[in-house]
Design a protein around this motif. Structure first.
Motif, PDB file in Angstrom:
ATOM      1  N   UNK A 104       0.747  -1.059   0.020  1.00  0.00           N
ATOM      2  CA  UNK A 104       0.149  -0.149   0.028  1.00  0.00           C
ATOM      3  C   UNK A 104       0.707   1.317  -0.014  1.00  0.00           C
ATOM      4  N   UNK A 105       2.002   1.513   0.263  1.00  0.00           N
ATOM      5  CA  UNK A 105       2.710   2.124   0.343  1.00  0.00           C
ATOM      6  C   UNK A 105       3.091   2.565  -0.634  1.00  0.00           C
ATOM      7  N   UNK A 106       3.608   1.310  -1.577  1.00  0.00           N
ATOM      8  CA  UNK A 106       4.215   1.453  -2.779  1.00  0.00           C
ATOM      9  C   UNK A 106       4.094   1.418  -3.763  1.00  0.00           C
ATOM     10  N   UNK A 107       2.250   0.957  -4.067  1.00  0.00           N
ATOM     11  CA  UNK A 107       1.954   2.013  -5.527  1.00  0.00           C
ATOM     12  C   UNK A 107       2.151   3.004  -5.707  1.00  0.00           C
ATOM     13  N   UNK A 108       1.877   3.811  -4.572  1.00  0.00           N
ATOM     14  CA  UNK A 108       1.683   5.548  -4.900  1.00  0.00           C
ATOM     15  C   UNK A 108       2.966   5.884  -5.487  1.00  0.00           C
ATOM     16  N   UNK A 109       4.340   4.961  -4.856  1.00  0.00           N
ATOM     17  CA  UNK A 109       5.531   5.618  -5.251  1.00  0.00           C
ATOM     18  C   UNK A 109       5.572   4.896  -6.467  1.00  0.00           C
ATOM     19  N   UNK A 110       5.079   3.912  -7.164  1.00  0.00           N
ATOM     20  CA  UNK A 110       5.052   3.679  -8.367  1.00  0.00           C
ATOM     21  C   UNK A 110       4.759   4.117  -9.650  1.00  0.00           C
ATOM     22  N   UNK A 111       3.447   5.113  -8.579  1.00  0.00           N
ATOM     23  CA  UNK A 111       2.948   5.963  -9.601  1.00  0.00           C
ATOM     24  C   UNK A 111       3.873   7.295 -10.138  1.00  0.00           C
ATOM     25  N   UNK A 112       4.263   7.674  -9.228  1.00  0.00           N
ATOM     26  CA  UNK A 112       5.646   8.177  -9.380  1.00  0.00           C
ATOM     27  C   UNK A 112       5.944   8.167 -10.047  1.00  0.00           C
ATOM     28  N   UNK A 113       7.226   7.211 -10.396  1.00  0.00           N
ATOM     29  CA  UNK A 113       7.914   6.960 -10.998  1.00  0.00           C
ATOM     30  C   UNK A 113       7.263   6.688 -12.072  1.00  0.00           C
ATOM     31  N   UNK A 114       6.050   6.630 -12.347  1.00  0.00           N
ATOM     32  CA  UNK A 114       5.165   5.969 -13.828  1.00  0.00           C
ATOM     33  C   UNK A 114       5.247   7.502 -14.312  1.00  0.00           C
ATOM     34  N   UNK A 115       5.450   8.694 -14.191  1.00  0.00           N
ATOM     35  CA  UNK A 115       4.714   9.349 -14.453  1.00  0.00           C
ATOM     36  C   UNK A 115       6.264  10.777 -15.047  1.00  0.00           C
ATOM     37  N   UNK A 116       6.977   9.767 -14.495  1.00  0.00           N
ATOM     38  CA  UNK A 116       9.023  10.130 -14.577  1.00  0.00           C
ATOM     39  C   UNK A 116       8.400  10.354 -16.552  1.00  0.00           C
TER      40      UNK A 116
END
Length: 186
Positions: A104-116
């Motif tokens: 649950x803490x990882x998914x928002x981090x993955x979303x941040x990387x996805x928009x880089x």
């Protein structure tokens, strides 16, 4: 600094062909109305959760901070270590070795990387320029085949053959700028 740029280009290049094919497949399967860039479908989230679980070495449904970059790369992203460190809040070496993170803490981090922003034509060309021994805009096709099959996201022989089809000249050389343009246009 120029060397770091070259290394980034190489990392992007070696991950790019399979990532590009994966993104094309995802685009074909995507609904007609695109979701926001940071939104993932329920199926994607389930896939991400399953992959995340493969990195759980303790069995507590968490992964170590030091594994986050590897998981992101396994999921088709290509963040730099600096990007991951920033997303994790610039953890210390001790934190990287000992802190753990739930999905649950990882998914928002993955979303941040996805928009880089992803690599550009120039990044990929710069990555291949490292193999241009004569400085003439070409690399040996045989050498490129070896690199594609052994470094980064290792490609299979059929994938390499499909990617290289029609790219080698009569001397077995590949004009790498045209090669990259071809890949980006597929």
């Amino acid at each position: 600094m120029a060397q770091d740029h070259s290394l980034l280009g190489l990392r992007l290049l070696f991950s790019f062909p399979l990532l590009h094919l994966h993104l094309l497949k995802m685009a074909e399967e995507a609904p007609a109305a695109p979701a926001a860039a940071s939104d993932f479908s329920a199926d994607q989230i389930e896939d991400f959760k399953e992959a995340f679980g493969l990195f759980d070495r303790v069995g507590d449904s968490q992964v170590g901070y030091g594994q986050v970059a590897d998981i992101m790369r396994a999921l088709g992203q290509n963040p730099t270590n600096k990007d991951v460190a920033k997303i994790l809040g610039n953890p210390s070496a001790d934190d990287l070795a000992n802190k753990r993170l739930a999905f649950d803490a990882f998914l928002p981090m993955l979303q941040q990387v996805d928009v880089i922003p992803k690599g550009t034509l120039d990044d990929y060309v710069e990555g291949l320029r490292v193999f241009d021994k004569e400085g003439n805009g070409t690399v040996m096709g045989a050498e490129l085949r070896i690199v594609l099959g052994t470094l980064g996201e290792k490609m299979t022989e059929p994938e390499i053959d499909a990617l290289m089809s029609g790219q080698e000249d009569e001397n077995g050389s590949v004009h790498y700028e045209a090669f990259v343009k071809h890949i980006l246009s597929v």
